[in-house]
Enzyme design. Structure first.
Site, PDB file in Angstrom:
ATOM      1  N   PHE A 337       0.833  -1.192   0.000  1.00 12.92           N
ATOM      2  CA  PHE A 337       0.000   0.000   0.000  1.00 12.92           C
ATOM      3  C   PHE A 337       0.876   1.253   0.000  1.00 12.92           C
ATOM      4  O   PHE A 337       1.910   1.313   0.653  1.00 12.92           O
ATOM      5  CB  PHE A 337      -0.915   0.016   1.221  1.00 12.92           C
ATOM      6  CG  PHE A 337      -2.295  -0.533   0.952  1.00 12.92           C
ATOM      7  CD1 PHE A 337      -2.476  -1.597   0.096  1.00 12.92           C
ATOM      8  CD2 PHE A 337      -3.405   0.019   1.563  1.00 12.92           C
ATOM      9  CE1 PHE A 337      -3.739  -2.113  -0.160  1.00 12.92           C
ATOM     10  CE2 PHE A 337      -4.674  -0.477   1.320  1.00 12.92           C
ATOM     11  CZ  PHE A 337      -4.847  -1.544   0.454  1.00 12.92           C
ATOM     12  N   ASP A 405      -4.371  -0.481 -21.030  1.00 14.90           N
ATOM     13  CA  ASP A 405      -5.376   0.009 -20.075  1.00 14.90           C
ATOM     14  C   ASP A 405      -4.777   1.102 -19.191  1.00 14.90           C
ATOM     15  O   ASP A 405      -4.559   0.916 -18.004  1.00 14.90           O
ATOM     16  CB  ASP A 405      -5.877  -1.166 -19.228  1.00 14.90           C
ATOM     17  CG  ASP A 405      -7.011  -0.766 -18.300  1.00 14.90           C
ATOM     18  OD1 ASP A 405      -7.732   0.182 -18.633  1.00 14.90           O
ATOM     19  OD2 ASP A 405      -7.162  -1.408 -17.245  1.00 14.90           O
ATOM     20  N   ASP A 425      -1.362  -0.317 -11.445  1.00 17.35           N
ATOM     21  CA  ASP A 425      -2.322  -1.134 -12.207  1.00 17.35           C
ATOM     22  C   ASP A 425      -1.733  -1.683 -13.505  1.00 17.35           C
ATOM     23  O   ASP A 425      -1.988  -1.172 -14.591  1.00 17.35           O
ATOM     24  CB  ASP A 425      -3.587  -0.330 -12.516  1.00 17.35           C
ATOM     25  CG  ASP A 425      -4.358   0.033 -11.272  1.00 17.35           C
ATOM     26  OD1 ASP A 425      -4.172  -0.653 -10.258  1.00 17.35           O
ATOM     27  OD2 ASP A 425      -5.130   1.009 -11.297  1.00 17.35           O
TER      28      ASP A 425
END
Length: 522
Positions: A337, A405, A425
């Site tokens: 994180f 993407d 991502d």
């Protein structure tokens, strides 16, 4: 007729005329087979080319300026949940992108690296003609060498900006968060990265919840020392290729792509991707026993007597796409994180080369080869500073992994605009080892600019015993779930090195080398 009757008839006629005009304009704007675009009552098809193009350019620039630097609402999560609707429902495309998307049937020929842009799905042998002797590029870089090149500026850490004095008993996560730099997520010599990778792969897990939003299943992992990681499960074997009938926005995410992208980001010298490592979990003791109530509702026993679950998300979260133990184990990627948004708030930017996310339409940049010069380079923050060079770096990373993407990106607010974009991502990468998606390189081939340090690094992969596939193979060997990539995907990296370098050659053949290769201290 009386005066009142005449007025009433006149009003009815005017209303009918207005309705007819409204119907015609609406039909022209929505008809995918029509070339007309009515703006302010003007049919651009009937304008001369000299008159129409400036008007279209102004519309494109205004749209980009309005949306590119726009912050999203706090409850929006575009990087994890941008596509919350069924992508096959074409009526759900946002109206605010109306002028940023052009029907593919109407696209003009766009030459990128001397190839037809309308035929992006070129075979991997499209660049067999490349001269593999890149001494010409090395010579240009040697001529550009500056005397102060090795005297790099020191950039502040997040702890310094916040006025925090780190304690001595911090966890690896806390050290990672406070050590974020203005110019990179972590330094090249940061020993704590190895510590946080080891912690994610070995520390006991105390709780598991499903991440809200998102198109596919992701779990939030809570560790015993307070650290957190984002878990993406393994869906299929390493050698399974992307279904060619799938759109880039509906394909499965690959956990091994997240792992490999972190290593590639580090090898390229970017260091803008958070640490990611692989780990195998026990379905019963490490997932089922620790899951929250909502996730537990999706568990079931399969006909093969295996424990399975599917969670809740936009796609692939149902019984037909459930995740099952093999027989009781599940592999996945664990991404550390980032600092909390309370400690380090982030700004979300719309990517200037965002795709249309539509079955039939293309974005402007896919049909206009001058898009970068006319729009991007004239729009903040890409008109000055480091941001455009960072977008090129991101495009190079995406091209290596085959990631189409890329719709938004984030920066840390505390560092202003003079900072790096986070590389997040990468789940939709490494799915097509025999295909090189040239359109991903559009920021490089259209803007024709690259950071000198990035070019040096890519050139280094052409040296003997320093191929990118070899460096990646060595780096990934330390991961617990190695082999992370299939051999064809590793071979593809070396092929794509040559394609990137040939793209830069093509730019230099069109523009002065000092405009293409930019010295930048970041």
């Amino acid at each position: 007729m009386r005066l009142k009757e005449r007025i009433l008839v006149l009003l009815i006629c005017i209303t009918c005329c207005l309705l007819c005009v409204f119907f015609v304009i609406t039909t022209r704007l929505q008809d995918p087979d029509s070339y007309s675009r009515f703006i302010g009552g003007v049919n651009l098809n009937k304008l001369s080319e000299r008159a129409a193009l400036p008007l279209l350019n102004q519309i494109q620039k205004r749209f980009l300026y309005k949306h590119m630097s726009q912050e999203l609402e706090p409850n929006q999560k575009p990087l994890e949940g941008q596509l919350n609707t069924n992508p096959l429902n074409t009526t759900q495309v946002s109206a605010k992108y109306k002028y940023s998307e052009i029907d593919s049937e109407k696209s003009t020929n766009n030459i990128i690296i001397k190839k037809d842009f309308n035929n992006n799905r070129l075979e991997s042998n499209a660049y067999n003609h490349i001269d593999e002797d890149f001494t010409d590029l090395l010579h240009i870089i040697a001529l550009q060498t500056r005397s102060d090149e090795n005297s790099k500026e020191e950039y502040p850490m997040l702890a310094e900006v916040l006025g925090i004095i780190p304690e001595t008993n911090l966890s690896s996560w806390e050290v990672f968060h406070l050590s974020v730099l203005q110019n990179e997520l972590y330094s090249e010599m940061d020993a704590n990265i190895k510590s946080i990778l080891n912690d994610m792969s070995s520390l006991p897990i105390i709780h598991i919840t499903q991440k809200d939003g998102g198109t596919q299943l992701k779990l939030i992992i809570d560790y015993i020392n307070g650290g957190q990681a984002l878990f993406k499960p393994m869906r299929f074997p390493r050698d399974r290729e992307t279904d060619p009938n799938h759109f880039y926005f509906t394909d499965y995410e690959r956990h091994n792509s997240e792992i490999a992208s972190f290593h590639l980001d580090r090898i390229l010298g970017f260091r803008r991707s958070p640490p990611v490592i692989g780990r195998v979990l026990n379905m019963s003791s490490e997932i089922y026993d620790l899951a929250d109530e909502e996730l537990l509702k999706t568990f079931f026993i399969s006909p093969a007597n295996n424990l399975c679950f599917h969670g809740k998300c936009s796609y692939y979260c149902d019984t037909a796409h459930a995740l099952c133990g093999n027989p009781d184990l599940l592999e996945g990627s664990f991404a550390a994180f980032l600092p909390s948004k309370e400690l380090a708030p982030r700004k979300i930017w719309r990517h200037p080369y965002r795709r249309s996310y539509h079955k039939r339409r293309k974005a402007i940049w896919e049909t206009d080869p001058t898009y970068c010069d006319k729009v991007v380079k004239k729009t903040a923050p890409y008109d000055s500073g480091r941001r455009l060079l960072d977008i090129i770096d991101m495009a190079i990373l995406d091209f290596f992994i085959g990631n189409m993407d890329r719709h938004h990106y984030e920066t840390f607010k505390h560092f202003g605009n003079n900072t790096f974009p986070l590389h997040l991502d990468h789940g939709r990468g490494f799915g097509q080892p025999y295909h090189d998606e040239l359109s991903i390189l559009a920021p490089l081939t259209q803007c024709c600019v690259i950071r000198q340090l990035t070019l040096k690094r890519v050139l280094s992969f052409t040296q003997t015993n320093q191929s990118l596939s070899r460096l990646m193979r060595d780096s990934l060997s330390a991961d617990p779930v190695n082999p992370v990539l299939s051999e064809p995907n590793l071979v593809a990296l070396d092929r794509r090195v040559k394609i990137i370098l040939q793209s830069i050659r093509d730019c230099i053949s069109q523009r002065p080398s000092e405009e293409v290769i930019v010295f930048d201290e970041f």
